[in-house]
Design a protein around this motif. Structure first.
Motif, PDB file in Angstrom:
ATOM      1  N   TRP A 199      17.161 -52.792  44.971  1.00  0.00           N
ATOM      2  CA  TRP A 199      17.037 -52.435  45.519  1.00  0.00           C
ATOM      3  C   TRP A 199      18.264 -51.463  45.844  1.00  0.00           C
ATOM      4  CZ3 TRP A 199      13.522 -49.500  47.269  1.00  0.00           C
ATOM      5  CH2 TRP A 199      13.614 -48.230  48.238  1.00  0.00           C
ATOM      6  N   LYS A 200      19.862 -51.549  46.085  1.00  0.00           N
ATOM      7  CA  LYS A 200      21.448 -51.469  45.505  1.00  0.00           C
ATOM      8  C   LYS A 200      21.958 -51.291  44.591  1.00  0.00           C
ATOM      9  CE  LYS A 200      25.239 -53.329  47.226  1.00  0.00           C
ATOM     10  NZ  LYS A 200      25.941 -54.336  47.554  1.00  0.00           N
ATOM     11  N   ALA A 203      20.268 -48.280  44.003  1.00  0.00           N
ATOM     12  CA  ALA A 203      20.334 -46.792  45.173  1.00  0.00           C
ATOM     13  C   ALA A 203      21.411 -46.613  43.955  1.00  0.00           C
ATOM     14  CB  ALA A 203      20.895 -47.541  46.248  1.00  0.00           C
ATOM     15  N   GLN A 204      22.345 -47.409  43.523  1.00  0.00           N
ATOM     16  CA  GLN A 204      23.596 -46.812  42.673  1.00  0.00           C
ATOM     17  C   GLN A 204      23.312 -46.315  41.662  1.00  0.00           C
ATOM     18  OE1 GLN A 204      26.283 -47.724  43.700  1.00  0.00           O
ATOM     19  NE2 GLN A 204      27.398 -45.969  42.664  1.00  0.00           N
ATOM     20  N   ASP A 206      20.600 -43.998  40.687  1.00  0.00           N
ATOM     21  CA  ASP A 206      20.085 -42.808  41.543  1.00  0.00           C
ATOM     22  C   ASP A 206      21.032 -42.236  41.456  1.00  0.00           C
ATOM     23  OD1 ASP A 206      17.763 -41.658  42.414  1.00  0.00           O
ATOM     24  OD2 ASP A 206      19.010 -41.732  43.613  1.00  0.00           O
ATOM     25  N   TYR A 207      21.793 -42.769  42.412  1.00  0.00           N
ATOM     26  CA  TYR A 207      23.328 -42.091  42.793  1.00  0.00           C
ATOM     27  C   TYR A 207      24.026 -41.221  41.579  1.00  0.00           C
ATOM     28  CZ  TYR A 207      28.178 -41.381  44.444  1.00  0.00           C
ATOM     29  OH  TYR A 207      29.357 -40.782  44.847  1.00  0.00           O
ATOM     30  N   ASP A 235      12.893 -54.740  47.073  1.00  0.00           N
ATOM     31  CA  ASP A 235      14.228 -55.729  47.792  1.00  0.00           C
ATOM     32  C   ASP A 235      14.408 -56.806  47.520  1.00  0.00           C
ATOM     33  OD1 ASP A 235      16.306 -55.676  48.689  1.00  0.00           O
ATOM     34  OD2 ASP A 235      16.188 -55.911  51.019  1.00  0.00           O
TER      35      ASP A 235
ATOM     36  N   ASN B 183      22.192 -39.130  49.936  1.00  0.00           N
ATOM     37  CA  ASN B 183      21.223 -39.509  48.792  1.00  0.00           C
ATOM     38  C   ASN B 183      21.704 -41.364  49.384  1.00  0.00           C
ATOM     39  OD1 ASN B 183      18.415 -39.514  48.117  1.00  0.00           O
ATOM     40  ND2 ASN B 183      18.771 -40.003  46.548  1.00  0.00           N
ATOM     41  N   ARG B 184      22.323 -41.423  48.453  1.00  0.00           N
ATOM     42  CA  ARG B 184      23.014 -42.747  48.900  1.00  0.00           C
ATOM     43  C   ARG B 184      23.100 -43.984  50.044  1.00  0.00           C
ATOM     44  NH1 ARG B 184      28.242 -45.374  45.933  1.00  0.00           N
ATOM     45  NH2 ARG B 184      29.014 -43.911  47.130  1.00  0.00           N
ATOM     46  N   ARG B 187      19.826 -44.630  51.433  1.00  0.00           N
ATOM     47  CA  ARG B 187      18.692 -45.157  50.647  1.00  0.00           C
ATOM     48  C   ARG B 187      19.248 -46.916  50.383  1.00  0.00           C
ATOM     49  NH1 ARG B 187      14.739 -44.124  46.530  1.00  0.00           N
ATOM     50  NH2 ARG B 187      14.624 -41.736  46.108  1.00  0.00           N
ATOM     51  N   LEU B 188      20.655 -46.938  50.696  1.00  0.00           N
ATOM     52  CA  LEU B 188      21.033 -48.508  50.687  1.00  0.00           C
ATOM     53  C   LEU B 188      20.343 -48.701  52.203  1.00  0.00           C
ATOM     54  CD1 LEU B 188      24.624 -47.778  49.472  1.00  0.00           C
ATOM     55  CD2 LEU B 188      23.092 -49.173  48.536  1.00  0.00           C
ATOM     56  N   THR B 192      13.132 -44.989  51.186  1.00  0.00           N
ATOM     57  CA  THR B 192      12.369 -44.225  49.695  1.00  0.00           C
ATOM     58  C   THR B 192      12.395 -42.732  49.199  1.00  0.00           C
ATOM     59  OG1 THR B 192      10.001 -44.955  50.337  1.00  0.00           O
ATOM     60  CG2 THR B 192      10.771 -46.857  50.307  1.00  0.00           C
TER      61      THR B 192
END
Lengths: 373, 374
Positions: A199-200, A203-204, A206-207, A235, B183-184, B187-188, B192
């Motif tokens: 998940w992390k 997220a990274q 996506d960023y 996760d 967003n980040r 998300r962290l 979703t």
């Protein structure tokens, strides 16, 4: 549909990108579509798009259905410039007007008004309709009540077929989008370690894709020791000796780029060298002129020669462009030169190997948009 | 995310009762990637591929139909309460095998189903397909404790996203970079989804999506941050305004006081039994009383609040619904003022037995950032 999860609202940078998609590009596309209209002897064209299948309107007008329940209809006559009827609330209209190169028409009942205009422009001739697979019951009712069966023609496949042959501007953008996806993928690969949360990692990435100026991002990941598929990242933590599947999609200047790889946490190659060899074989295939099914069978046979059994669960080939699954995406669809395909090679048995990239079809040989290992 | 078994069973029971009361044999939920909340509610499934359907018969076990074979293993782990069927090329025949034919079926999300698909399914299933979208809205409007917990978490994410934006904003930073930071951060924390609207600049008429503008001293920053968990039904929204590189001028503070007054009066009004339209009217009356009546209606403003995803609660001056305990909505007296441009003040609340509970921890004020003390 491809692997990613579409957002309810694209919230990366959403601008016209006029340098990449100048007015002349849309002028040429308009000519392509008008040639289709002449070939099919239709008096006007009604083109429907929504936030799930954004391409048909966007390709001709740059107008993106960028979010939750956004819909648009373009009406085109043989001579007049296209009109974009849309479902925007009034206060958004000044904000979204710069997204498009065409005149934006805001009517409370945008769909009936667009149909009315299409009928008017057709002047007794047939109305061609594009995007029929996405039109809802309300829209169909309007169409069938306004246009009798003899005077309407579904041109969805023919339109999408022409749209699949990327022009220089589209190819240039798709290359950039593919590089952005590949860059994110590479960064993801470097962060992999035992104990890390998928998940992390997602997220990274996506960023990173958003920071790279993209309209949106889609990151899929999975890990484990058995069969694996590109998956919405849960996760789950990476364990010792796991294989990790990573897939990144980046939407830039309206076009998608993709990249996907498997990584073995124990450093073993598994089937990856064979996948690379298959990738090279695909590059050399003469795909132009084949149907999707023929191309699929050819790649399948080549994989067998490499000693690979590919998973039948993932779409091995499909077109990508302004949407992540577009023409060619049915068995009988014909592959044309300059069409861009996502090739997703996923082995069926552990140790799982995956390789997903965007391929542009050439005359004799093809080329990978972002040629990464 | 897994919905607890008792929560899902309770939903199924209420849905079956409502379907039975309406003379239906069952409910069929449809979801594509953008309108996914019905299937999520009934089957604990987040659609990733083309579409999914969930069949919930009045008598019998639920079945989840999936368009993508590659998503089967994730789905079976996520949606364990349903029998799973991966649809083949003849999706209607596959579905008919489980649903049967000649039944009276309420379809949730019918309005969003592509007609050709719906028509093909109707032909195979026979019987009668009617819309049950409002049936689900009615049932889902009141949130369970489990659902409220998700909304509380989403509000915390929105707060964190906003604070992150204030922390990282710097001159020359593009609006999309700011959106990426928000967003980040969220998300962290497990978000979703993020229905993220914003604007930076001067004299804005509203906010939408980033378009590449870069932050300059004196810019007004507008945020509508809406993270969700699992389904957009579990969103928490925060609307706030900040100034970049300066403190807000007196005129901004003056106009913001109007929004605060409208917000205070709105929140005071909301309690079980209160009318949603009265809340919209209160906001419009207060803002209008300062000479801005024109700016309380389209094209400048529309809704004064709403829930998310399932529920269908819009707070407008013609809404015919009342508040009930357990509803969660965003209240936003955001407004355009010719002197300042658009200003944003809005937040998620929970309707309690005797009023409301504010869920955000973010104050009602115009924030400052970019080297200026907040």
């Amino acid at each position: 549909m491809n692997f990613i999860r579409l957002p309810v609202l694209r919230h990366g940078v959403m601008q016209r990108h006029k340098a990449l998609l100048p007015d002349e590009v849309f002028g040429e596309r308009l000519e392509t579509v008008r040639a289709l209209m002449r070939d099919e002897d239709v008096g006007s064209l009604l083109i429907y798009a929504d936030s799930v299948e954004n391409g048909p309107v966007c390709w001709l007008t740059a107008y993106p259905c960028y979010g939750y329940n956004k819909k648009a209809v373009t009406v085109l006559s043989p001579t007049e410039p296209p009109l974009v009827y849309n479902s925007e609330p009034l206060r958004n209209v000044p904000i979204v007007r710069p997204f498009t190169c065409c005149e934006l028409v805001r009517e409370r009942k945008y769909f009936p008004e667009a149909v009315r205009r299409a009928v008017e422009l057709a002047a007794g001739k047939t109305v061609g309709i594009v995007g029929t697979a996405r039109i809802g019951a309300g829209g169909w009712k309007t169409i069938t009540e306004s246009i009798d069966e003899e005077h309407r023609l579904d041109l969805t496949d023919a339109y999408f077929e022409r749209m699949s042959m990327a022009d220089c501007a589209a190819l240039n953008i798709m290359k950039q989008a593919a590089f952005k996806a590949a860059k994110a993928l590479k960064a993801m690969q470097q962060t992999l370690r035992v104990g890390e949360s998928l998940w992390k990692i997602a997220a990274q990435e996506d960023y990173s894709i958003r920071m790279d100026g993209c309209e949106d991002a889609g990151v899929m990941a999975d890990c484990g020791k058995g069969k694996l598929y590109p998956s919405y990242p849960m996760d789950r933590r990476i364990e010792k000796d796991d294989t990790v599947l990573l897939y990144a999609a980046a939407q830039y200047a309206r076009y998608w780029g993709v990249a996907g790889r498997s990584v073995s946490m124990n450093g073993e190659d598994g089937s990856f060298q064979s996948l690379l060899s298959l990738k090279e074989g695909i590059r050399r295939m003469r795909l132009a002129g084949m149907t999707l099914e023929e191309a699929r069978a050819s790649i399948w046979n080549l994989a067998v020669k490499e000693g690979l059994t590919l998973s039948e669960k993932v779409p091995l080939i499909c077109g990508i462009g302004m949407d992540l699954q577009t023409y060619p995406n049915a068995a009988a669809h014909v592959l044309h030169k300059d069409a861009v395909l996502q090739i997703a090679l996923l082995t069926d048995e552990p140790p799982i190997g995956m390789l997903a990239d965007a391929l542009c079809i050439g005359d004799a040989e093809n080329f990978w948009l972002a040629n990464i290992d | 995310m897994r919905i607890p078994k008792d929560e899902l069973e309770s939903r199924h029971e209420r849905l079956r009762c409502a379907a039975s009361d309406d003379g239906l044999d069952g409910l069929l939920f449809y979801a594509d990637q953008v309108n996914a909340q019905g299937v999520h509610y009934a089957a604990d499934h987040m659609v990733v591929g083309e579409c999914a359907w969930c069949w919930l018969p009045v008598y019998g076990a639920p079945v989840l139909f999936l368009s993508e074979p590659w998503d089967e293993s994730r789905t079976s782990a996520e949606s364990a309460a349903c029998e799973l069927c991966v649809l083949g090329t003849d999706f209607t025949a596959d579905m008919a095998r489980y649903i049967g034919t000649g039944k009276k079926i309420g379809v949730v999300g019918l309005e969003g189903i592509p007609f050709l698909k719906l028509s093909a399914l109707g032909k195979t299933l026979g019987g009668e397909l009617t819309s049950a979208t409002k049936l689900l809205d009615r049932l889902a409007r009141i949130k369970s404790d489990y659902e409220l917990d998700l909304i509380r978490k989403a509000v915390k994410m929105a707060d964190a996203g906003f604070l992150r934006a204030l922390e990282v904003a710097r001159e020359g930073m593009a609006d999309f970079e700011l959106a990426a930071e928000i967003n980040r951060a969220m998300r962290l924390m497990g978000a979703t989804e993020n229905f993220q609207m914003m604007d930076i600049g001067v004299g804005s008429t509203g906010m939408l999506v980033p378009d590449g503008k870069k932050l300059e001293q004196g810019d007004v920053m507008l945020f509508e941050i809406t993270p969700a968990i699992g389904s957009i039904t579990y969103s928490g929204q925060l609307c706030r305004t900040a100034m970049f590189g300066c403190k807000p001028a007196a005129v901004f503070l003056e106009k913001y006081e109007i929004l605060k007054e409208a917000m205070t009066a709105s929140l005071k009004e909301i309690r079980p039994g209160a009318s949603a339209k009265d809340v919209a009217i209160i906001q419009n009356d207060i803002i209008g009383s300062y000479g801005y009546e024109k700016y309380c209606h389209p094209p400048y403003m529309r809704t004064r609040g709403h829930d998310f995803g399932l529920g269908g609660m819009m707070i407008e001056d013609d809404t015919d619904l009342v508040f009930e305990k357990g509803m969660s909505v965003v209240i936003h007296p955001n407004n355009y003022f010719p002197e300042t441009g658009y200003l944003a003040l809005g937040e998620q609340i929970l309707v309690t037995a005797d009023g409301i509970e504010r869920l955000t921890k973010i104050d009602w004020k115009i924030y400052s950032c970019g080297g200026v003390h907040r």
